[in-house]
Write a protein that holds these residues in place. Structure first.
Motif, PDB file in Angstrom:
ATOM      1  N   SER A  98       9.393   4.936  -5.209  1.00  0.00           N
ATOM      2  CA  SER A  98       8.145   4.578  -5.887  1.00  0.00           C
ATOM      3  C   SER A  98       7.456   5.815  -6.450  1.00  0.00           C
ATOM      4  CB  SER A  98       7.198   3.874  -4.917  1.00  0.00           C
ATOM      5  OG  SER A  98       6.697   4.779  -3.963  1.00  0.00           O
ATOM      6  N   GLY A 105       0.813  -1.206   0.000  1.00  0.00           N
ATOM      7  CA  GLY A 105       0.000   0.000   0.000  1.00  0.00           C
ATOM      8  C   GLY A 105       0.847   1.257   0.000  1.00  0.00           C
ATOM      9  N   LEU A 106       1.920   1.271   0.793  1.00  0.00           N
ATOM     10  CA  LEU A 106       2.824   2.425   0.827  1.00  0.00           C
ATOM     11  C   LEU A 106       3.463   2.653  -0.539  1.00  0.00           C
ATOM     12  CD1 LEU A 106       4.584   1.862   4.279  1.00  0.00           C
ATOM     13  CD2 LEU A 106       2.865   3.595   3.721  1.00  0.00           C
ATOM     14  N   TYR A 107       3.826   1.568  -1.211  1.00  0.00           N
ATOM     15  CA  TYR A 107       4.443   1.672  -2.536  1.00  0.00           C
ATOM     16  C   TYR A 107       3.447   2.253  -3.547  1.00  0.00           C
ATOM     17  CZ  TYR A 107       7.081   0.401  -6.725  1.00  0.00           C
ATOM     18  OH  TYR A 107       7.770   0.443  -7.921  1.00  0.00           O
ATOM     19  N   LEU A 108       2.232   1.729  -3.532  1.00  0.00           N
ATOM     20  CA  LEU A 108       1.219   2.171  -4.500  1.00  0.00           C
ATOM     21  C   LEU A 108       0.785   3.610  -4.268  1.00  0.00           C
ATOM     22  CD1 LEU A 108      -0.998  -1.059  -4.657  1.00  0.00           C
ATOM     23  CD2 LEU A 108       0.641  -0.254  -6.354  1.00  0.00           C
ATOM     24  N   LEU A 109       0.853   4.060  -3.023  1.00  0.00           N
ATOM     25  CA  LEU A 109       0.477   5.442  -2.705  1.00  0.00           C
ATOM     26  C   LEU A 109       1.632   6.425  -2.899  1.00  0.00           C
ATOM     27  CD1 LEU A 109      -1.670   4.776   0.491  1.00  0.00           C
ATOM     28  CD2 LEU A 109      -2.503   5.442  -1.779  1.00  0.00           C
ATOM     29  N   GLY A 110       2.807   5.889  -3.240  1.00  0.00           N
ATOM     30  CA  GLY A 110       3.959   6.747  -3.487  1.00  0.00           C
ATOM     31  C   GLY A 110       4.749   7.130  -2.264  1.00  0.00           C
ATOM     32  N   PHE A 111       4.488   6.470  -1.135  1.00  0.00           N
ATOM     33  CA  PHE A 111       5.198   6.795   0.104  1.00  0.00           C
ATOM     34  C   PHE A 111       6.454   5.950   0.319  1.00  0.00           C
ATOM     35  CE2 PHE A 111       0.720   7.938   1.597  1.00  0.00           C
ATOM     36  CZ  PHE A 111       0.886   9.271   1.241  1.00  0.00           C
ATOM     37  N   TRP A 112       6.674   4.986  -0.558  1.00  0.00           N
ATOM     38  CA  TRP A 112       7.851   4.125  -0.414  1.00  0.00           C
ATOM     39  C   TRP A 112       9.022   4.734  -1.182  1.00  0.00           C
ATOM     40  CZ3 TRP A 112       8.472   0.217   2.870  1.00  0.00           C
ATOM     41  CH2 TRP A 112       9.577  -0.616   2.718  1.00  0.00           C
ATOM     42  N   GLY A 161       4.078   5.468  -7.291  1.00  0.00           N
ATOM     43  CA  GLY A 161       2.667   5.253  -7.001  1.00  0.00           C
ATOM     44  C   GLY A 161       1.877   4.906  -8.251  1.00  0.00           C
TER      45      GLY A 161
END
Length: 458
Positions: A163, A153-160, A165
């Motif tokens: 990433s 989820g963090l990766y897909l939201l751009g927080f990783w 997102g």
């Protein structure tokens, strides 16, 4: 009980087998898992209704017997027993192969037999031993999936870190369903197999102090969580990693963790998969022994398996299942392409046959309860009878698809052979003058968690 329900479903199929479904379906594998999950939810709701109304040793075996007669009950009980003794063998071999990655000099059959002996020993001690092992195995699996979903989820939201997102991978490699809607529907067949095991909680409930309460709580929430785990994690896989990547087909979770830059990916995933395998092996030993014990209680199996140990464990029934496991492990070593392959294929559709029987039994018993004792219906199937009929039709459709699809046709027909042999066994037993209808005497002992050491599993 909650962790038994979760542990029974979350196996190596999720961590490894889902990659095969993704590679043959594309991102629309999410839909395949969702459809299979909804069917499983409906079947489990039907089973929960019967279990809450009338908790029984043997669960759906007893319900099939009451609703459709002795022959149907005999077939359901022995099919389910056969299914799980083969699971014992398959999981023991799978666990041995994982251990061999760390111990390459040790023969596979030695490692497989070692795992089988270890978990057989824990099941022989007491029901609490099974419960405690399953508690920790299930906890590890659940934590692993939750961490995976959070990181994804963090990766897909751009927080990783690193990433960008977004979910562009859902359509950027040939579209959402690149292999067509037919592939999506065909994938429902193996997906239902991945969900098999949720019904174990209804068998374990017979040994809990408050079976009705345990079942009601577990079935109301756990099955939906399982669907969330499967559908959610597959969604994370196909949105982070290209569905047609070779790494996704082999180990989808490891492929995603590699994208996220998690160190020692291979070791982490091998450890998680080994935990899942041991959990399934542990559950299979427990379930097969309790089903065999239930068969003896109703006269459908030799009375020798009725005897309990001082801790309330049907040790002879446990050993009967492990004997088949030992033979299968040896077959995997001596004849992997003939005997072992036959065993693996001969149980592929058996669980689907059992699920169809559960649905048919629910319709009959629900009508009886409504007529004779409606007060027992503490937990009801939704929109009865129409949703029950729809569930039966869906199960029949899945079984029919399994018979028609090239990839599953051999499993269907070999499983049909298994069913025919079991029905022949019923006829032999009936002709020998010991009809399966003969009930066990009232003083026949039952395994009881509350009489076993540390009886706090529920």
């Amino acid at each position: 009980m909650n962790l038994i329900a979760l542990g029974g479903v979350i196996g190596a199929g999720l961590f490894v087998g889902s990659g095969v479904v993704i590679s043959s379906t594309g991102p629309a594998a999410v839909v395949s898992f969702l459809i299979a999950g909804l069917i499983t939810v409906l079947i489990m709701r039907m089973l929960a209704e019967m279990t809450v109304a009338k908790p029984a040793l043997g669960s759906f075996y007893v319900y099939a017997r009451e609703a459709m007669g002795n022959r149907a009950g005999f077939a359901v009980g022995w099919m389910y027993w056969y299914f799980f003794v083969i699971v014992v063998a398959v999981e023991a071999v799978a666990g041995g192969r994982i251990l061999q990655l760390w111990l390459p000099g040790v023969p596979l059959w030695v490692l497989s037999l070692g795992l089988l002996v270890l978990l057989t020993g824990t099941n022989l001690v007491s029901a609490r031993s099974y419960g405690e092992f399953e508690y920790w195995f299930s906890s590890i699996k659940v934590v692993a999936i939750i961490v995976f979903l959070v990181l994804g989820g963090l990766y897909l939201l751009g927080f990783w870190p690193g990433s960008h997102g977004g979910v562009s991978n859902l359509v950027s490699h040939g579209g959402f369903a690149p292999l067509g809607i037919g592939a999506v529907l065909a994938a429902v067949v193996p997906c239902i197999g991945f969900y098999t095991g949720a019904e174990i909680v209804t068998i374990a409930a017979a040994e809990s102090a408050e079976p009705k309460r345990a079942i009601a709580r577990a079935m109301r929430s756990i099955i939906f969580r399982v669907v969330l785990f499967y559908v959610g994690s597959v969604f994370v896989v196909v949105t982070i990693k290209a569905w047609n990547s070779p790494e996704t087909a082999v180990s989808p979770y490891a492929a995603v963790l590699d994208v996220l830059g998690i160190p020692a990916v291979s070791t982490i995933m091998n450890g998680i998969v080994l935990t899942a395998v041991l959990s399934c092996l542990n559950s299979a030993l427990y379930t097969s022994s309790r089903m065999l014990f239930a068969l003896t209680h109703h006269g459908d199996a030799p009375r020798a398996f009725t005897r309990l140990s001082r801790s309330g464990v049907p040790r002879r029934a446990i050993l009967a299942g492990t004997v088949v496991g030992y033979v299968s492990v040896i077959a995997a070593y001596t004849s992997p392409d003939l005997i072992f392959q036959f065993l693996v294929n001969s149980y592929g559709a058996v669980a689907l046959f059992v699920y169809l029987a559960i649905a048919l039994a629910q319709v009959t018993l629900r009508r009886r309860l409504q007529r004779d004792d409606p007060g027992k219906l503490g937990l009801k199937m939704w929109l009865f009878p129409w949703l029950s009929y729809a569930t039966i039709a869906l199960m029949a459709l899945v079984i029919g698809a399994m018979a028609m699809l090239p990839g599953t046709r051999s499993q269907f027909w070999l499983s049909a052979v298994t069913l025919v042999l079991i029905l022949l066994g019923y006829e032999v037993r009936r002709r020998r003058g010991t009809p399966p209808a003969a009930e066990a005497p009232p003083d026949t002992p039952r395994p009881q968690l509350r009489n076993a050491p540390g009886a706090d599993l529920a």
